[in-house]
Design a protein around this motif. Structure first.
Motif, PDB file in Angstrom:
ATOM      1  N   ALA A 424       0.867  -1.167   0.047  1.00 29.65           N
ATOM      2  CA  ALA A 424      -0.100  -0.054  -0.004  1.00 29.65           C
ATOM      3  C   ALA A 424       0.908   1.189   0.097  1.00 29.65           C
ATOM      4  CB  ALA A 424      -0.921   0.145   1.159  1.00 29.65           C
ATOM      5  N   ARG A 425       0.430   2.351  -0.247  1.00 28.33           N
ATOM      6  CA  ARG A 425       1.110   3.621  -0.511  1.00 28.33           C
ATOM      7  C   ARG A 425       1.665   4.178   0.930  1.00 28.33           C
ATOM      8  NH1 ARG A 425      -4.253   5.103  -1.039  1.00 28.33           N
ATOM      9  NH2 ARG A 425      -4.004   5.328  -3.168  1.00 28.33           N
ATOM     10  N   GLU A 426       1.165   3.687   2.174  1.00 29.50           N
ATOM     11  CA  GLU A 426       2.014   3.972   3.422  1.00 29.50           C
ATOM     12  C   GLU A 426       3.201   3.074   3.661  1.00 29.50           C
ATOM     13  OE1 GLU A 426      -2.794   3.647   4.289  1.00 29.50           O
ATOM     14  OE2 GLU A 426      -1.370   2.958   2.712  1.00 29.50           O
ATOM     15  N   GLY A 427       3.206   2.120   2.828  1.00 26.68           N
ATOM     16  CA  GLY A 427       4.449   1.263   3.026  1.00 26.68           C
ATOM     17  C   GLY A 427       4.916   0.497   4.459  1.00 26.68           C
ATOM     18  N   TRP A 428       3.759   0.021   5.001  1.00 27.32           N
ATOM     19  CA  TRP A 428       4.127  -0.489   6.349  1.00 27.32           C
ATOM     20  C   TRP A 428       4.621  -1.869   6.236  1.00 27.32           C
ATOM     21  CZ3 TRP A 428       0.115  -2.712  10.135  1.00 27.32           C
ATOM     22  CH2 TRP A 428       0.770  -2.979  11.336  1.00 27.32           C
ATOM     23  N   ASP A 429       5.950  -2.012   6.298  1.00 25.94           N
ATOM     24  CA  ASP A 429       6.722  -3.090   5.838  1.00 25.94           C
ATOM     25  C   ASP A 429       7.249  -3.929   7.156  1.00 25.94           C
ATOM     26  OD1 ASP A 429       7.458  -5.365   4.545  1.00 25.94           O
ATOM     27  OD2 ASP A 429       9.133  -4.380   3.378  1.00 25.94           O
ATOM     28  N   ASN A 430       6.440  -4.283   8.252  1.00 27.86           N
ATOM     29  CA  ASN A 430       7.041  -4.734   9.236  1.00 27.86           C
ATOM     30  C   ASN A 430       7.090  -6.078   9.293  1.00 27.86           C
ATOM     31  OD1 ASN A 430       6.631  -5.978  12.145  1.00 27.86           O
ATOM     32  ND2 ASN A 430       6.759  -3.986  12.814  1.00 27.86           N
ATOM     33  N   PRO A 431       8.245  -6.959   9.599  1.00 31.34           N
ATOM     34  CA  PRO A 431       8.451  -8.296   9.278  1.00 31.34           C
ATOM     35  C   PRO A 431       7.444  -8.964  10.163  1.00 31.34           C
ATOM     36  CG  PRO A 431      10.625  -7.274   9.386  1.00 31.34           C
ATOM     37  CD  PRO A 431       9.455  -6.280   9.717  1.00 31.34           C
ATOM     38  N   ALA A 432       7.268  -8.838  11.217  1.00 26.62           N
ATOM     39  CA  ALA A 432       6.494  -9.304  12.302  1.00 26.62           C
ATOM     40  C   ALA A 432       5.138  -9.267  11.824  1.00 26.62           C
ATOM     41  CB  ALA A 432       6.642  -8.884  13.797  1.00 26.62           C
ATOM     42  N   LYS A 433       4.704  -8.241  11.399  1.00 27.07           N
ATOM     43  CA  LYS A 433       3.198  -7.904  10.957  1.00 27.07           C
ATOM     44  C   LYS A 433       2.959  -8.712   9.653  1.00 27.07           C
ATOM     45  CE  LYS A 433       2.630  -4.943   8.120  1.00 27.07           C
ATOM     46  NZ  LYS A 433       2.328  -4.964   6.419  1.00 27.07           N
ATOM     47  N   ASN A 434       3.888  -9.128   8.993  1.00 29.67           N
ATOM     48  CA  ASN A 434       3.859  -9.618   7.645  1.00 29.67           C
ATOM     49  C   ASN A 434       3.747 -11.147   7.756  1.00 29.67           C
ATOM     50  OD1 ASN A 434       4.344  -7.133   6.268  1.00 29.67           O
ATOM     51  ND2 ASN A 434       6.466  -7.602   5.590  1.00 29.67           N
ATOM     52  N   GLU A 435       4.423 -11.493   8.924  1.00 28.46           N
ATOM     53  CA  GLU A 435       4.318 -12.875   9.018  1.00 28.46           C
ATOM     54  C   GLU A 435       2.851 -13.179   9.593  1.00 28.46           C
ATOM     55  OE1 GLU A 435       3.765 -16.186  11.362  1.00 28.46           O
ATOM     56  OE2 GLU A 435       3.763 -14.350  12.345  1.00 28.46           O
ATOM     57  N   ILE A 436       2.108 -12.564  10.559  1.00 29.81           N
ATOM     58  CA  ILE A 436       0.969 -12.561  10.930  1.00 29.81           C
ATOM     59  C   ILE A 436      -0.181 -12.276   9.891  1.00 29.81           C
ATOM     60  CG2 ILE A 436      -0.728 -11.573  12.496  1.00 29.81           C
ATOM     61  CD1 ILE A 436       1.696 -10.356  14.246  1.00 29.81           C
ATOM     62  N   LEU A 437       0.091 -11.286   9.029  1.00 32.18           N
ATOM     63  CA  LEU A 437      -0.809 -11.169   7.914  1.00 32.18           C
ATOM     64  C   LEU A 437      -0.615 -12.420   6.827  1.00 32.18           C
ATOM     65  CD1 LEU A 437      -2.927  -9.360   6.697  1.00 32.18           C
ATOM     66  CD2 LEU A 437      -1.014  -8.124   5.462  1.00 32.18           C
ATOM     67  N   ALA A 451      -8.793 -15.590  15.721  1.00 29.11           N
ATOM     68  CA  ALA A 451      -7.596 -15.396  16.835  1.00 29.11           C
ATOM     69  C   ALA A 451      -6.389 -14.561  16.429  1.00 29.11           C
ATOM     70  CB  ALA A 451      -7.404 -16.874  17.391  1.00 29.11           C
ATOM     71  N   ILE A 452      -6.221 -15.232  14.916  1.00 30.02           N
ATOM     72  CA  ILE A 452      -4.738 -14.502  14.296  1.00 30.02           C
ATOM     73  C   ILE A 452      -5.149 -12.936  14.074  1.00 30.02           C
ATOM     74  CG2 ILE A 452      -3.547 -14.484  12.317  1.00 30.02           C
ATOM     75  CD1 ILE A 452      -4.078 -17.299  11.938  1.00 30.02           C
ATOM     76  N   PHE A 453      -6.457 -12.458  13.728  1.00 30.25           N
ATOM     77  CA  PHE A 453      -6.629 -11.111  13.439  1.00 30.25           C
ATOM     78  C   PHE A 453      -6.745 -10.392  14.949  1.00 30.25           C
ATOM     79  CE2 PHE A 453      -9.545  -7.470  13.545  1.00 30.25           C
ATOM     80  CZ  PHE A 453      -8.888  -6.780  12.590  1.00 30.25           C
ATOM     81  N   GLY A 454      -6.907 -10.845  16.088  1.00 31.02           N
ATOM     82  CA  GLY A 454      -6.464 -10.244  17.428  1.00 31.02           C
ATOM     83  C   GLY A 454      -4.894 -10.178  17.227  1.00 31.02           C
TER      84      GLY A 454
END
Length: 500
Positions: A424-437, A451-454
């Motif tokens: 996305a244009r904001e570019g939030w490229d956090n590795p931990a977030k990417n793994e959860i997503l 549960a994963i969405f939490g």
């Protein structure tokens, strides 16, 4: 164009020339501004979705309960047991506005373009192994790994996987040719977009039915909210989008118009620039999050608690995706704590640039209150106030902003929230977030996905991926004599009737 399509175009043109036209009148709709494109693949703006849904279509759509149903597809896909292969049957006899017929080559070329140019298409592109025509009226999408939200992505009218004729596919499309129930008759920029009934339309069945009742739908950009409201109250407009909550009582007392309250509607959001600027520093992001006075911001934006709720969960109570994970970081309203984060960041007094607009007046009103809260914490704040079209353009350039203000309806599938994706244009490229997503989108079990969405919500708040301001109810308005328009973030007018 192929010989087959050329012959079909000629025969269709002859039939259209003798088709009777039923007199059902014009529906006049006041929208918040001029759509800057008629190609919804390349836009996430609501104003683009509202206009373009009338003349371009996707393989699937949503029904009134947000279930995915076929539109250009002939039925739901045949999905392999491992969740990797989607065989999608297409409806036969579907006609484009140029008279040519739709087949699998058109759908494949369009889907391939969607994966390349659409923000939502890009979010899934690295998980797609291939898109191919597996028959004249069948498309096969093969995934590298299971992707639970795929059908929701294909059904969404925003950053949409619409189908165009294969012959016009290009990185940028000049003249849009769709399959929808209406087609563009005239466009006068900043004055109106005139849509007329497409007499060659092939009607889908069931929940996706589009009755084509009006002869004409005229979508009129009216940037000033008060002007939209006055035009509705005077009978100039049959429908008005994006009205100030201050208009509610006048609409309720009117003999001409009435309020349309979408409750709950969605959430205002401060989108964060993770690519460039001071918000790339986590301590600065935490300082902003800690300093913002969300109660005051929501009151300034909406004026009455019946129109908002101070709530940090990404989905409200009663929704499948509601979670309390991480919400203790919401609504701290602690300028001293924010000052500590600024000190830890070595903040040098650089201005925090907030990009906003008056066309959604509540955006601007929230920005003014946010500015005061941030300045109390010791930040220098620069409000860049532009029209919505300029904001939509400038937010694509990370050199021009640190935060831009927008809003979103509550979407049925969290993977439709584009800000979650690093593409996305904001570019939030956090590795931990990417793994959860990745875990969230590849999981098919509903309870495990909840549960994963939490976990995902928790990291949004901890890493300040974006900043949810709260929940709000949106106000639209309609003429008392208008029927056939279902309340929606993207109201559609193909079933509309106006009795004066």
């Amino acid at each position: 164009m192929s010989v087959r399509k050329t012959l079909f175009a000629l025969s269709s043109a002859l039939m259209l020339s003798v088709s009777p036209v039923l007199a059902a009148g014009t529906v006049n709709v006041a929208i918040i501004g001029e759509p800057d494109t008629f190609d919804p693949m390349v836009s996430t703006k609501d104003v683009v979705s509202i206009v373009t849904q009338h003349f371009v279509e996707t393989l699937y759509t949503f029904d009134d309960s947000w279930a995915v149903v076929p539109l250009l597809a002939a039925g739901m896909p045949d999905i392999s047991g491992d969740g990797l292969v989607y065989k999608i049957p297409l409806r036969e006899g579907v006609t484009f506005h140029d008279g040519s017929s739709m087949d699998s080559a058109d759908a494949v070329a369009s889907l391939q373009r969607w994966l390349e140019v659409s923000s939502r298409g890009k979010s899934v592109a690295d998980k797609v192994a291939g898109v191919e025509a597996s028959g004249p009226y069948e498309v096969t999408i093969t995934m590298k790994e299971p992707y639970a939200p795929l059908l929701s992505l294909l059904a969404f009218s925003n950053s949409a996987a619409v189908v165009y004729p294969e012959e016009i596919i290009a990185p940028e499309i000049g003249t849009i040719i769709g399959t929808g129930p209406y087609k563009i008759e005239a466009h006068e920029p900043d004055r109106y977009t005139q849509l007329v009934r497409f007499d060659g339309y092939t009607q889908p069945t069931g929940a996706a039915e589009r009755k084509q009742i009006p002869d004409e739908i005229r979508l009129i950009p009216v940037p000033d909210g008060n002007t939209r409201a006055e035009g509705l109250l005077s009978g100039q407009y049959d429908y008005a989008d994006g009205l100030s909550t201050e208009t509610y009582d006048r609409l309720e007392a009117s003999d001409v118009a009435e309020p349309v309250l979408l409750k709950p509607f969605g959430w205002p959001v401060f989108a964060v620039n993770h690519k460039k600027g001071i918000m790339t520093d986590l301590n600065i992001r935490k300082a902003v999050q800690a300093a913002l006075p969300f109660d005051d911001m929501l009151f300034a934006g909406f004026g009455n608690e019946k129109f908002f709720k101070t709530d940090g969960a990404l989905y409200p109570e009663g929704w499948t995706w509601h979670s309390d994970a991480g919400v203790e970081l919401y609504n701290q309203n602690d300028q001293e704590k924010a000052a500590e984060y600024l000190k830890a960041a070595g903040y040098d007094g650089s201005p925090l640039r907030i990009l906003t607009s008056h066309q959604y007046e509540f955006h601007y009103q929230m920005a003014e209150v946010a500015k005061a809260g941030l300045e109390a914490a010791g930040m220098k704040v620069q409000l860049d106030v532009v029209d919505w079209a300029t904001l939509a353009q400038n937010r694509n350039n990370p050199d021009l902003w640190d935060i831009y203000i927008t809003h979103s309806p509550f979407l049925p599938e969290p993977a439709l929230i584009s800000s979650l994706f690093s593409t996305a244009r904001e570019g939030w490229d956090n590795p931990a977030k990417n793994e959860i997503l990745d875990r969230f989108t590849s999981e098919s079990d509903p309870e495990k996905r909840k549960a994963i969405f939490g976990e995902l919500q928790k990291i949004v708040l901890e890493d300040v991926g974006f900043i949810k301001v709260g929940d709000f109810n949106a106000l639209q308005g309609k003429a008392k004599g208008l029927t056939g328009v279902d309340p929606s973030p993207w109201p559609a007018f193909w079933n509309a009737q106006v009795s004066k």
